[in-house]
Design a protein around this motif. Structure first.
Motif: not given
Length: 297
Positions: A91-98, A104-107
């Motif tokens: 989840f946190n890796n994809l937050k950085i990717t975002n 996209g967005n965090v949601t």
């Protein structure tokens, strides 16, 4: 409708011609395989169509429009080995990717993790993931922003058989969900099992393109012989449905469309022409043989 139209793309690195006037179209909704041996120009082509590299000549259109920030937002890409922080969760890796990509967005993160079947492991560290899970997480990153198209470079490269099967099924599911997928591969088996359309490259040159069932047609081959194989070769030129007749290793080989070989009809035809056969065997032409023909001529 064509999602992507590639028109006469060429690219050189010094004296090396990586792409030589490549042109083809990717239909909407296709799983389109760019197939070829290593060094055939697949990665270079994908890098050009996602604006990582610039072509020397030619152009391409996404959604009937020149490439632009607006069109690129409709395209998710995976061109390199997944590059995530090993000590962070999915989840946190994809937050950085975002944050880096702005797509996209965090949601959306839970949504894309659900698509790639990693939601239950979203809080696990990346270092605990198998290779197949790491690749699925990379595809989840490409899915941020709800792209219409996914461009994947060798998505099963380096995976074990289980990981390969997982990625194949994921690609099929993403296609059913409405994504057009363009993927490079050097594995014929991968393209045969997953793709609906294919373009085959060799040393930067497009050899053929079209629907997989048309391009990689699995023909029937019938091996026969008689006391006079030259006479046999001549009469078979007029046998209905014959695509090719050759004399090889003391046997006459007839190539026919897949599923059309009828040994009793071939035997009766030859007998009616005054030739008695002393050998008749049906063989299936493997897809690997067809690919070998295309890439080794």
């Amino acid at each position: 409708m064509s999602i992507l139209s590639i028109q006469n793309i060429s690219k050189s690195y010094g004296n090396i011609k990586a792409l030589n006037g490549v042109s083809f179209e990717v239909p909407q909704g296709a799983i389109f395989g760019v197939l070829g041996p290593n060094g055939s120009g697949k990665t270079t082509l994908l890098s050009i169509i996602v604006d990582v590299l610039k072509a020397d000549n030619g152009n391409f259109l996404w959604f009937d429009q020149p490439s632009s920030p607006a069109t690129r937002r409709k395209i998710g890409t995976l061109l390199e080995t997944p590059n995530f922080y090993h000590y962070l969760s999915a989840f946190n890796n994809l937050k950085i990717t975002n944050s880096i990509s702005g797509r996209g967005n965090v949601t959306e993160i839970n949504v894309v993790l659900e698509k790639v079947k990693l939601l239950e492991r979203k809080n696990s560290r990346f270092s605990t993931y198998s290779l197949g899970m790491k690749q699925r997480l990379a595809i989840a990153g490409a899915l941020l922003g709800e792209p219409k198209v996914l461009v994947l470079d060798e998505p099963t490269n380096g995976l074990d058989p289980v990981g390969i099967a997982e990625i194949r099924e994921l690609i099929k599911e993403l296609s059913i969900a409405g994504h057009t997928i363009i993927m490079a591969s050097h594995l014929l088996d991968e393209v045969e099992k997953v793709c609906t359309h294919v373009a085959i490259l060799k040393k930067g040159t497009l050899l053929t393109t079209g629907a997989v069932d048309d391009v990689l047609v699995d023909n029937d081959i019938v091996e026969i012989s008689a006391s006079d194989n030259n006479a046999l070769l001549n009469i078979l030129q007029s046998y209905n449905g014959t695509e090719q007749v050759i004399l090889e290793n003391g046997l006459v080989q007839i190539q026919l469309a897949k599923g059309t070989a009828r040994p009793e009809e071939i035997n009766a035809f030859c007998f009616s022409k005054g030739i008695t056969l002393n050998h008749l065997v049906i063989k299936k032409k493997r897809l690997e043989a067809k690919f070998f023909e295309l890439t080794n001529n």
